[in-house]
Design a protein around this motif. Sequence first.
Motif, PDB file in Angstrom:
ATOM      1  N   TRP A   1       0.966  -1.187   0.244  1.00 43.61           N
ATOM      2  CA  TRP A   1       0.091   0.076  -0.091  1.00 43.61           C
ATOM      3  C   TRP A   1       0.929   1.398  -0.010  1.00 43.61           C
ATOM      4  N   CYS A   2       0.521   2.403  -0.804  1.00 40.92           N
ATOM      5  CA  CYS A   2       1.222   3.790  -0.379  1.00 40.92           C
ATOM      6  C   CYS A   2      -0.104   4.922  -0.355  1.00 40.92           C
ATOM      7  N   TYR A   3       0.662   5.778   0.197  1.00 40.51           N
ATOM      8  CA  TYR A   3      -0.633   6.651   0.122  1.00 40.51           C
ATOM      9  C   TYR A   3      -0.822   7.565  -0.727  1.00 40.51           C
ATOM     10  N   PRO A   4      -1.428   7.983  -1.716  1.00 37.97           N
ATOM     11  CA  PRO A   4      -0.927   8.557  -3.440  1.00 37.97           C
ATOM     12  C   PRO A   4      -0.153   9.755  -3.169  1.00 37.97           C
ATOM     13  N   LEU A   5      -0.745  10.555  -2.117  1.00 35.45           N
ATOM     14  CA  LEU A   5       0.100  11.865  -2.508  1.00 35.45           C
ATOM     15  C   LEU A   5       1.030  12.225  -0.546  1.00 35.45           C
ATOM     16  N   PRO A   6       2.292  11.637  -0.677  1.00 35.18           N
ATOM     17  CA  PRO A   6       3.309  11.674   0.649  1.00 35.18           C
ATOM     18  C   PRO A   6       3.295  13.162   0.805  1.00 35.18           C
ATOM     19  N   GLY A   7       3.191  13.902   2.056  1.00 30.49           N
ATOM     20  CA  GLY A   7       3.441  15.156   2.696  1.00 30.49           C
ATOM     21  C   GLY A   7       2.499  16.251   2.653  1.00 30.49           C
ATOM     22  N   ALA A   8       1.345  15.871   1.222  1.00 36.30           N
ATOM     23  CA  ALA A   8      -0.294  16.462   1.623  1.00 36.30           C
ATOM     24  C   ALA A   8      -1.061  16.843   2.592  1.00 36.30           C
ATOM     25  N   LYS A   9      -1.633  18.382   2.504  1.00 33.32           N
ATOM     26  CA  LYS A   9      -2.557  18.644   3.141  1.00 33.32           C
ATOM     27  C   LYS A   9      -3.779  18.447   2.777  1.00 33.32           C
ATOM     28  N   VAL A  10      -4.709  18.135   3.786  1.00 31.89           N
ATOM     29  CA  VAL A  10      -6.148  18.022   2.754  1.00 31.89           C
ATOM     30  C   VAL A  10      -6.795  19.218   3.265  1.00 31.89           C
ATOM     31  N   ILE A  11      -7.291  19.971   1.794  1.00 34.25           N
ATOM     32  CA  ILE A  11      -7.803  21.170   1.695  1.00 34.25           C
ATOM     33  C   ILE A  11      -9.529  21.307   0.961  1.00 34.25           C
ATOM     34  N   SER A  12     -10.026  20.037   0.992  1.00 32.29           N
ATOM     35  CA  SER A  12     -10.871  19.538   1.142  1.00 32.29           C
ATOM     36  C   SER A  12     -11.804  18.061   1.488  1.00 32.29           C
ATOM     37  N   ASN A  13     -12.060  17.862   2.328  1.00 35.45           N
ATOM     38  CA  ASN A  13     -13.242  16.970   2.877  1.00 35.45           C
ATOM     39  C   ASN A  13     -13.732  16.398   1.826  1.00 35.45           C
ATOM     40  N   TYR A  14     -13.749  14.981   1.923  1.00 32.15           N
ATOM     41  CA  TYR A  14     -15.689  14.043   1.823  1.00 32.15           C
ATOM     42  C   TYR A  14     -16.354  14.546   1.951  1.00 32.15           C
ATOM     43  N   GLY A  15     -17.767  14.393   1.460  1.00 33.56           N
ATOM     44  CA  GLY A  15     -18.771  14.803   1.911  1.00 33.56           C
ATOM     45  C   GLY A  15     -19.450  16.540   1.456  1.00 33.56           C
ATOM     46  N   THR A  16     -20.380  16.858   2.105  1.00 32.21           N
ATOM     47  CA  THR A  16     -21.030  18.106   1.795  1.00 32.21           C
ATOM     48  C   THR A  16     -20.225  19.317   1.627  1.00 32.21           C
ATOM     49  N   ARG A  17     -19.875  19.761   0.774  1.00 34.09           N
ATOM     50  CA  ARG A  17     -19.361  20.924  -0.151  1.00 34.09           C
ATOM     51  C   ARG A  17     -20.553  22.547  -0.625  1.00 34.09           C
ATOM     52  N   GLY A  18     -20.844  23.254   0.214  1.00 35.39           N
ATOM     53  CA  GLY A  18     -21.912  23.659  -0.207  1.00 35.39           C
ATOM     54  C   GLY A  18     -23.296  23.113  -0.531  1.00 35.39           C
ATOM     55  N   ARG A  19     -23.697  23.691  -1.891  1.00 31.10           N
ATOM     56  CA  ARG A  19     -25.005  22.519  -1.834  1.00 31.10           C
ATOM     57  C   ARG A  19     -24.323  21.876  -2.853  1.00 31.10           C
ATOM     58  N   ARG A  20     -23.201  21.022  -2.864  1.00 32.00           N
ATOM     59  CA  ARG A  20     -23.178  19.872  -3.575  1.00 32.00           C
ATOM     60  C   ARG A  20     -22.231  19.287  -2.537  1.00 32.00           C
ATOM     61  N   ARG A  21     -22.161  17.797  -3.214  1.00 35.36           N
ATOM     62  CA  ARG A  21     -21.705  16.796  -2.642  1.00 35.36           C
ATOM     63  C   ARG A  21     -20.564  16.285  -2.905  1.00 35.36           C
ATOM     64  N   HIS A  22     -19.178  16.139  -2.343  1.00 33.87           N
ATOM     65  CA  HIS A  22     -17.610  16.128  -2.560  1.00 33.87           C
ATOM     66  C   HIS A  22     -17.507  14.672  -3.527  1.00 33.87           C
ATOM     67  N   SER A  23     -17.348  13.910  -4.178  1.00 33.26           N
ATOM     68  CA  SER A  23     -17.166  12.805  -3.896  1.00 33.26           C
ATOM     69  C   SER A  23     -15.701  12.083  -3.439  1.00 33.26           C
ATOM     70  N   GLY A  24     -15.391  12.706  -3.293  1.00 36.64           N
ATOM     71  CA  GLY A  24     -13.785  11.880  -3.013  1.00 36.64           C
ATOM     72  C   GLY A  24     -12.973  12.904  -1.965  1.00 36.64           C
ATOM     73  N   VAL A  25     -10.999  13.360  -1.890  1.00 38.07           N
ATOM     74  CA  VAL A  25     -11.233  14.464  -0.534  1.00 38.07           C
ATOM     75  C   VAL A  25      -9.942  15.242  -1.437  1.00 38.07           C
ATOM     76  N   ASP A  26      -9.596  16.295  -1.725  1.00 39.02           N
ATOM     77  CA  ASP A  26      -8.592  17.181  -1.917  1.00 39.02           C
ATOM     78  C   ASP A  26      -7.531  16.958  -1.638  1.00 39.02           C
ATOM     79  N   LEU A  27      -6.294  16.856  -1.899  1.00 40.70           N
ATOM     80  CA  LEU A  27      -5.424  16.556  -1.465  1.00 40.70           C
ATOM     81  C   LEU A  27      -4.150  17.324  -1.463  1.00 40.70           C
ATOM     82  N   LYS A  28      -3.148  18.101  -1.091  1.00 41.87           N
ATOM     83  CA  LYS A  28      -2.538  18.941  -1.680  1.00 41.87           C
ATOM     84  C   LYS A  28      -0.819  19.584  -1.840  1.00 41.87           C
ATOM     85  N   THR A  29      -0.252  18.976  -2.571  1.00 42.58           N
ATOM     86  CA  THR A  29       1.533  19.836  -2.310  1.00 42.58           C
ATOM     87  C   THR A  29       1.648  20.688  -3.580  1.00 42.58           C
TER      88      THR A  29
END
Length: 222
Positions: free
Chosen positions: A81-109
């Motif tokens: 197994w491997c974390y897909p983006l080592p060193g990343a921070k979460v900038i948007s979580n899974y779930g409701t985002r405003g009036r839209r549903r966010h189907s994943g997690v956003d990771l940024k480096t």
Amino acid sequence: MSHKYIILSFFTLLTLQSCSQNTYQFKPQDYPFPIPEEEPYATMQDSAEQQAAETRRMTGDPFLGGTTLTVDLSAIPDGKWCYPLPGAKVISNYGTRGRRRHSGVDLKTRSNDKIYAAMDGIVTMSKPFAGYGNCIILRHPNGLETLYSHNSKNLVVEGQRVTAGKVIALTGRTGRATTEHLHFELRVAGKHYNPQLLFDHNTKRIKHHKLTFKKGGGVTTK
């Protein structure tokens, strides 16, 4: 029979006897390459059956005709197994985002950072796809799927088998994105689930629990 023929035959016999007595027996270390040891038939048969089951999971119904799929994450060893983006921070979580549903997690480096395959698998999609931009979907032998999108460049092609930790893409902002990042999803049979079920985004490690997915949707942990 001539004396010349007799003498020639005598020396030929001596040479053959000498070669026979001094025949060199090769040892494995004499070869410039390793000699694989043959596996017992039962082991080979088990391996073939396991590969066939993995192929069915990666190309067909992950539920294999049943109604539930159970994945024991604690049974996945390090190196598989491997974390897909080592060193990343979460900038948007899974779930409701405003009036839209966010189907994943956003990771940024940073832009053009390396994106890694979360587990061994086969590439079922590698192309631009609507708001996802450059998108990759991997199907894994345990029935899970992972999705990686907004990539600046995809480095794998459909049908390619990859191993955990292989670099499959570079981060970007293709599709509907306002900054360079990785949109990462966890799916089963096309339905998306919280990637937090798979990885702890704080420690960047795989979870150690058992997931049971229902065919119509829903998941329980144990």
